[in-house]
Design a protein around this motif. Structure first.
Motif, short mmCIF file in Angstrom:
data_model
loop_
_atom_site.label_atom_id
_atom_site.label_comp_id
_atom_site.label_asym_id
_atom_site.label_seq_id
_atom_site.Cartn_x
_atom_site.Cartn_y
_atom_site.Cartn_z
N PRO A 98 -1.53 0.40 -9.86
CA PRO A 98 -2.49 1.34 -8.77
C PRO A 98 -3.72 0.71 -8.27
O PRO A 98 -4.11 1.05 -7.18
CB PRO A 98 -3.14 2.04 -10.09
N GLU B 104 0.54 -0.80 0.33
CA GLU B 104 -0.11 -0.12 -0.23
C GLU B 104 0.60 1.05 -0.46
O GLU B 104 2.23 1.86 0.84
CB GLU B 104 -0.90 -0.07 0.85
N ARG B 105 0.78 2.65 -0.84
CA ARG B 105 1.41 3.55 -1.26
C ARG B 105 0.05 4.56 -1.04
O ARG B 105 -0.61 4.08 -1.37
CB ARG B 105 2.87 3.20 -2.04
N THR B 106 1.08 5.49 -1.00
CA THR B 106 -0.26 6.92 -1.60
C THR B 106 0.06 7.46 -2.53
O THR B 106 0.73 7.51 -3.02
CB THR B 106 0.21 8.11 0.04
N GLY B 107 -1.26 6.91 -3.63
CA GLY B 107 -0.53 7.62 -4.83
C GLY B 107 0.48 6.47 -5.27
O GLY B 107 0.22 5.58 -5.29
N TRP B 108 0.75 6.97 -6.29
CA TRP B 108 1.13 5.80 -7.47
C TRP B 108 2.30 5.96 -8.46
O TRP B 108 1.95 8.03 -8.75
CB TRP B 108 0.24 5.13 -8.30
N SER B 109 3.02 5.07 -8.80
CA SER B 109 3.95 5.76 -9.55
C SER B 109 4.41 5.08 -10.55
O SER B 109 3.93 3.52 -10.73
CB SER B 109 5.60 5.78 -9.21
#
Length: 225
Positions: A95, A65-70
């Protein structure tokens, strides 16, 4: 769109991410057991599946889990120092954290927990949630002449594993070959190359400690966990 439902969990010998093969099918001897959630323990739901040798599993990455995506990632397969588009990789940092694996269907058991699928060639951690199961259909799903993109550039030379007999005997006989093949694949990130570093791989209730010098992997201890 409806939320994804967990229909089952797969149980494997890998309690941690480290050491899990980078793709399904690389180590055919690795076994897993798929147990359905109570709502989906219907024998009729798998009727006809016994006629297929392989199945597709759609499953969930955990701990990503991460904030946003790359839009780009650094694939470990490229040593972690080159960026590629996230949709050109199988990175877990996506995503939607969904994995896809093709595994061999060894057996379907019927019992108190409904149909239980025995599979091999797994690349998933113990307890991984399964979202869907689909049959592998050779005439549409197999493309042996297809290009492999940047993955074709990578040398997949296997390591030479030195596993002292007295340590290997601590591992259940039916799991010894699978473990050796996992070690031969080189569990380390490709950017790590310290011959003095001791690594620990959790597998089947043991912590397998080893060092790597060049193409030689030396198992140094096997500790019950």
């Amino acid at each position: 769109m409806a939320d994804l439902r967990v229909i089952a969990h797969i149980y494997t010998d890998f309690p941690e991410k480290f050491g899990i093969p980078r793709q399904s099918g690389i180590v055919p001897e690795l076994r897993g057991k798929i147990v359905f959630e109570p709502e989906y323990r219907k024998p009729e739901a798998v009727h006809g599946l016994e006629g297929f040798d392989y199945i597709w599993l759609l499953w969930g990455f955990e701990g990503t889990e991460r904030t946003g995506w790359s839009p780009s990632v650094r694939p470990p397969r490229l040593g972690g120092n080159r960026r590629m588009g996230v949709f050109a990789t199988r990175s877990p940092f996506r995503p939607n954290p969904i994995g896809l694996s093709s595994v061999k269907l060894e057996d379907i058991e019927l019992g108190d927990h409904g149909p239980v699928l025995r599979v091999s060639g797994i690349d998933m951690r113990d307890g991984t949630p399964i979202y869907d199961i689909k049959p592998y259909v050779p005439f549409t799903d197999s493309h042996p002449q297809a290009r492999g993109g940047f993955s074709d550039e990578v040398d997949d030379g296997l390591l030479e594993v030195e596993f002292p007999e007295h340590l290997l005997m601590r591992i259940a006989p039916e799991k010894q070959k699978a473990l050796i093949d996992v070690l031969r694949q080189d569990p380390r990130p490709r950017y790590q190359n310290d011959p003095d570093r001791v690594y620990g791989l959790s597998f089947g209730g043991y912590n397998v400690q080893f060092t790597v010098d060049g193409r030689r992997l030396q198992v140094t201890d096997v500790i019950s966990i």
